[in-house]
Enzyme design. Structure first.
Site, short mmCIF file in Angstrom:
data_model
loop_
_atom_site.label_atom_id
_atom_site.label_comp_id
_atom_site.label_asym_id
_atom_site.label_seq_id
_atom_site.Cartn_x
_atom_site.Cartn_y
_atom_site.Cartn_z
N VAL A 162 20.15 42.20 56.60
CA VAL A 162 20.20 43.64 56.90
C VAL A 162 20.51 44.44 55.64
O VAL A 162 20.00 45.54 55.43
CB VAL A 162 21.22 43.94 58.03
CG1 VAL A 162 22.66 43.65 57.61
CG2 VAL A 162 21.09 45.38 58.52
N ASP A 163 21.32 43.85 54.74
CA ASP A 163 21.65 44.54 53.49
C ASP A 163 20.38 44.79 52.67
O ASP A 163 20.20 45.88 52.11
CB ASP A 163 22.62 43.66 52.69
CG ASP A 163 23.51 44.44 51.74
OD1 ASP A 163 23.94 43.86 50.74
OD2 ASP A 163 23.75 45.63 52.00
N VAL A 215 23.51 35.17 57.27
CA VAL A 215 23.82 34.32 56.10
C VAL A 215 25.26 33.80 56.16
O VAL A 215 25.54 32.65 55.81
CB VAL A 215 23.61 35.14 54.80
CG1 VAL A 215 24.21 34.46 53.60
CG2 VAL A 215 22.12 35.40 54.58
N ASN A 244 27.78 42.29 50.59
CA ASN A 244 28.68 41.35 49.90
C ASN A 244 29.56 42.18 48.99
O ASN A 244 29.37 43.38 48.84
CB ASN A 244 27.88 40.29 49.12
CG ASN A 244 26.99 40.92 48.07
OD1 ASN A 244 27.48 41.54 47.13
ND2 ASN A 244 25.69 40.82 48.26
#
Ligand code: APR
Length: 166
Positions: free
Chosen positions: A33-34, A122, A24
């Site tokens: 995944v972040d 998301v 983001n």
């Protein structure tokens, strides 16, 4: 012209020069995944990301990979579009993510790059359309990257990306 591969697995286990995370704009980490990449790279990743934030949708910025195992040297943070029905330039923003990640890879001399299915979690981008954009954009973007690996985290994404590659 890069060779393109699709694999099913966890991007934090990839043996490439650079892995891409679906971030983001704060580059401080998140879920999906972040979250996995930040957990694997350690807290320095968020410090380095925060220092170069914000990263706008469709853009990409690079940091070291910190605690990620060799040969991974770089994390390329890109911010996908939040899906809002498709009439707000989402497709072009997603294509820009792939283009900018390849451009950043060229700037740092990365010859192998692993991509997750950017924006399909998301951010809600439809997986089939996202797979088409991913493969088409990488295929048509001039780059010195020699190996591109699309890392699917689930069977559906794996099938969709494989179909686009066929
Ligand atoms: N390895 C590879 N792919 C993964 C992994 C993993 N370890 N974990 C999740 N994925 C997949 C998801 O299954 C999905 O197909 O990555 C794809 C992208 O989903 P998200 O991680 O939710 O990313 P995105 O939809 O772009 O949303 C980004 O979510 O985590 C936050 O900080 C992030 O705010 C940002 C938003």
């Amino acid at each position: 012209m890069a060779t393109l591969e699709v694999v099913l697995g966890d991007i934090t286990g990839e043996d490439v020069d650079a892995i891409v995370t679906a971030a983001n704009e704060s580059l401080l980490g998140g879920g999906g995944v972040d979250g996995a990449v930040h957990r694997a790279a350690g807290p320095r990743l968020a410090e380095a990301g925060g220092a170069i934030a914000p990263c706008g949708p469709g853009d990409a910025k690079v940091t070291p990979a910190f605690d990620l195992d060799p040969p991974v040297k770089h994390v390329i943070h890109t911010v996908g579009p939040v899906w809002d029905g498709g009439a707000y330039g989402e497709a072009e923003i997603l294509a820009s993510c792939y283009r900018r990640c390849l451009a950043v890879a060229d700037e740092i001399g990365a010859r192998s790059v692993a991509f997750p299915a950017i924006a399909t979690g998301v951010y809600g981008f439809p997986a089939k359309q996202a797979a088409r954009i991913a493969v088409r954009t990488v295929r048509e973007t001039p780059t010195k990257v020699e190996r591109v690996r699309f890392v699917a985290f689930d069977e559906e994404t794996y099938e969709l990306l494989s179909a686009e590659l066929a």
